[in-house]
Design an enzyme around this catalytic site. Structure first.
Site, PDB file in Angstrom:
ATOM      1  N   GLU A 161      -1.727 -37.401 -14.807  1.00  0.00           N
ATOM      2  CA  GLU A 161      -1.562 -37.363 -16.270  1.00  0.00           C
ATOM      3  C   GLU A 161      -0.084 -37.258 -16.654  1.00  0.00           C
ATOM      4  O   GLU A 161       0.375 -37.900 -17.603  1.00  0.00           O
ATOM      5  CB  GLU A 161      -2.349 -36.197 -16.869  1.00  0.00           C
ATOM      6  CG  GLU A 161      -3.859 -36.421 -16.799  1.00  0.00           C
ATOM      7  CD  GLU A 161      -4.668 -35.190 -17.211  1.00  0.00           C
ATOM      8  OE1 GLU A 161      -4.093 -34.266 -17.812  1.00  0.00           O
ATOM      9  OE2 GLU A 161      -5.871 -35.175 -16.921  1.00  0.00           O
ATOM     10  N   SER A 202      -7.744 -24.473 -14.220  1.00  0.00           N
ATOM     11  CA  SER A 202      -7.694 -24.061 -15.619  1.00  0.00           C
ATOM     12  C   SER A 202      -7.623 -22.542 -15.661  1.00  0.00           C
ATOM     13  O   SER A 202      -8.202 -21.858 -14.814  1.00  0.00           O
ATOM     14  CB  SER A 202      -8.951 -24.547 -16.338  1.00  0.00           C
ATOM     15  OG  SER A 202      -9.196 -23.770 -17.481  1.00  0.00           O
ATOM     16  N   LYS A 260     -12.804 -25.955 -13.098  1.00  0.00           N
ATOM     17  CA  LYS A 260     -11.929 -27.116 -13.300  1.00  0.00           C
ATOM     18  C   LYS A 260     -10.975 -27.404 -12.152  1.00  0.00           C
ATOM     19  O   LYS A 260     -10.416 -26.501 -11.546  1.00  0.00           O
ATOM     20  CB  LYS A 260     -11.071 -26.879 -14.552  1.00  0.00           C
ATOM     21  CG  LYS A 260     -11.856 -27.056 -15.817  1.00  0.00           C
ATOM     22  CD  LYS A 260     -11.937 -28.514 -16.180  1.00  0.00           C
ATOM     23  CE  LYS A 260     -11.891 -28.628 -17.694  1.00  0.00           C
ATOM     24  NZ  LYS A 260     -11.443 -29.912 -18.098  1.00  0.00           N
ATOM     25  N   ASN A 271      -8.019 -30.263 -12.201  1.00  0.00           N
ATOM     26  CA  ASN A 271      -7.503 -31.309 -13.086  1.00  0.00           C
ATOM     27  C   ASN A 271      -6.477 -32.221 -12.405  1.00  0.00           C
ATOM     28  O   ASN A 271      -5.694 -31.764 -11.587  1.00  0.00           O
ATOM     29  CB  ASN A 271      -6.837 -30.671 -14.311  1.00  0.00           C
ATOM     30  CG  ASN A 271      -7.834 -29.880 -15.149  1.00  0.00           C
ATOM     31  OD1 ASN A 271      -9.000 -30.243 -15.227  1.00  0.00           O
ATOM     32  ND2 ASN A 271      -7.364 -28.806 -15.746  1.00  0.00           N
ATOM     33  N   THR A 300     -13.685 -55.731 -15.554  1.00  0.00           N
ATOM     34  CA  THR A 300     -12.920 -56.338 -16.646  1.00  0.00           C
ATOM     35  C   THR A 300     -13.449 -55.639 -17.888  1.00  0.00           C
ATOM     36  O   THR A 300     -14.645 -55.313 -17.951  1.00  0.00           O
ATOM     37  CB  THR A 300     -13.148 -57.862 -16.769  1.00  0.00           C
ATOM     38  OG1 THR A 300     -14.541 -58.090 -17.013  1.00  0.00           O
ATOM     39  CG2 THR A 300     -12.734 -58.604 -15.506  1.00  0.00           C
ATOM     40  N   HIS A 301     -12.606 -55.388 -18.850  1.00  0.00           N
ATOM     41  CA  HIS A 301     -12.985 -54.619 -20.051  1.00  0.00           C
ATOM     42  C   HIS A 301     -13.545 -53.243 -19.671  1.00  0.00           C
ATOM     43  O   HIS A 301     -14.355 -52.678 -20.401  1.00  0.00           O
ATOM     44  CB  HIS A 301     -14.022 -55.355 -20.908  1.00  0.00           C
ATOM     45  CG  HIS A 301     -13.708 -56.806 -21.119  1.00  0.00           C
ATOM     46  ND1 HIS A 301     -12.941 -57.251 -22.186  1.00  0.00           N
ATOM     47  CD2 HIS A 301     -14.031 -57.918 -20.407  1.00  0.00           C
ATOM     48  CE1 HIS A 301     -12.820 -58.567 -22.115  1.00  0.00           C
ATOM     49  NE2 HIS A 301     -13.471 -58.993 -21.035  1.00  0.00           N
TER      50      HIS A 301
END
Ligand code: ARG
Length: 454
Positions: A290, A277, A283, A285, A155-156
């Site tokens: 996204e 990348s 990388k 990704n 939570t949070h």
């Protein structure tokens, strides 16, 4: 092409007006719905004796040949036509001559476009339903594989209590089941045929509107001709459902992006669903997650756009309503892509079970259970909360977890602790003893229910 209204006009349409006004460049997507609707309209005109049987047959075979030629690529959309309706009609007249000029009897483009969009959207909703079914199938499979994959729940975005991964995924199953229900529900309200409403006030021809509705698998014809040509509620509801689906996909995408980060390493995306990348060789990704998250904005935009277009429109048809198409097509295509891509990504993701379990053991996710232990030994919960609070403080000072304290250290704070505390706050116990309906310990029942529902 001034063909549709030539009689009243003495001048050709200005080229810029034509370009501004035309919709064929995007409503060509409706060709199949348009032809299907026209075949049903012609069938009804024939049945009612408004056109002859021969005319009816000639129209229907002409329309079917247009459909076949569009689909086999031999007929291209003519950019001189204003929209899909005039394109199909003009082509029909070219193919079968005068009988083709009778197709538009008792019909307006206003009820025609309303019908086409309903047929198109109904079909898209069916596709979305089956995409959701595939996604839910993958979720349930991954739940079955991960009933004993322990992890922290947050939570949070702070570690809160431990759970298992199946329970976590189950939360998303619930969301997408609601999405599926929403789609079924929209289809009920959508499924009335507007054809025969004419321009707005019906017609003097003896049309059998319910017969057309039946041919096109609608429940019946609509009940008010003005509403029929100006209702876009079902489309707004559809875009709303799309927006909510995207919100759900976006939330899960965000979680996977976090879990995939170097700091978390809960998951590893499959190479086929990741990108690299151009400059940083190390990388990998999570671009798909996204992009799904990113595309949510554009689907929300479509919903807001249509709501705003419809705001304040007087009855009945207004050309503003042509603006419903591009946003609807874009949102529907986007949601379908995102559902399919997310399903593929989630089916191939690897869960780093050890890292997830280790993470659940840190961060005092068993603090509530330690308090519950004291409650079961007779201490009021509020007091137990305070004792465990002090215990956590002690652990922070010593940089250890609760179960790493010795029994003497525990007793120092509260003499109600016994050896059985270690079992009571083990990760497995914490998760599996949470047996209330909907809790992680009851996950097997949930999975059974999902299997039946899907
Ligand atoms: N292209 C129009 C639309 O999408 C079709 C209906 C045209 N009707 C009219 N009265 N201009 O809304």
């Amino acid at each position: 092409m001034a063909g549709l209204w030539g009689g009243r006009f003495t001048k050709e349409t200005d080229d810029r007006v034509f370009a501004f006004n035309e919709s064929l460049s995007f409503d060509k997507k409706l060709y199949r719905a348009d032809i299907t609707g026209s075949v049903a309209h012609a069938t009804m005109l024939g049945k009612q004796g408004i056109i002859s049987k021969e005319e009816m047959e000639s129209i229907i075979s002409g329309l079917n040949s247009i459909l076949a030629d569009i689909e086999n690529g031999s007929l291209e959309f003519d950019p001189k036509c204003e929209d899909i309706h005039s394109f199909v009609e003009a082509n029909l007249i070219k193919r079968i001559g005068d009988a083709g000029k009778k197709l538009h009897t008792g019909r307006s483009r206003n009820d025609q476009v309303a019908l086409d969009m309903k047929i198109y959207v109904r079909n898209e909703l069916d596709t979305m339903e089956s995409l959701l079914k595939e996604l839910l199938g993958v979720f349930v499979k991954r739940m079955e594989e991960n009933t004993e994959t322990y992890m922290p729940a947050f939570t949070h975005l702070q570690k809160a209590q431990p759970t298992n991964l199946a329970h976590y995924i189950g939360a998303y199953v619930e969301m997408f089941l609601r999405d599926r229900d929403r789609i079924k529900d929209i289809k009920k309200r959508l499924n009335l045929s507007p054809l025969g409403a004419g321009a707005l006030c019906g017609t003097t021809y003896d049309l059998d509107r319910d017969y057309v509705a039946q041919l096109l698998e609608f429940d019946c014809a609509t009940y008010n001709s003005m509403d029929s040509v100006s209702d876009r509620d079902y489309l707004i509801e559809t875009l709303n459902a799309c927006a909510i689906i995207m919100m759900h996909l976006s939330r899960f995408s965000e979680e996977l992006i976090i879990w995939n980060s170097n700091e978390y390493r809960f998951v590893e995306m499959d190479d086929a669903f990741s990108t690299g990348s151009s400059i940083m060789p190390q990388k990998k990704n999570p671009d798909i997650a996204e992009l799904v998250r990113g595309k949510t904005g554009r689907v929300y935009g479509s919903l807001m756009s249509l709501l705003t277009t419809m705001k304040g429109l007087p009855l009945a048809y207004n050309k503003d309503m042509q603006e419903d198409k591009e946003v609807a097509f874009d949102a529907l295509d986007t949601v379908k892509d995102c559902l399919a891509l997310f399903t593929g990504m989630f089916a191939t993701i690897t869960f780093n079970k050890d890292i997830m379990a280790k993470s659940a053991m840190k961060g005092f996710t068993n603090a509530t259970d330690a308090a519950d232990y004291l409650v079961k030994k007779g201490m009021p919960f509020r007091d137990a909360h305070s004792v465990i609070g002090q215990l956590v403080l002690k652990c922070i000072e010593k940089d250890c977890s609760i179960e790493e304290l010795s029994i003497d250290e525990l007793k120092e704070l509260c003499n109600m602790f016994d050896e059985d505390i270690y079992d009571a706050i083990s990760l497995k116990t914490c998760v599996e003893r949470r047996l209330t309906k909907g809790a992680p310990g009851a996950i097997k029942e949930s999975i059974e229910r999902y299997r039946k529902l899907i």
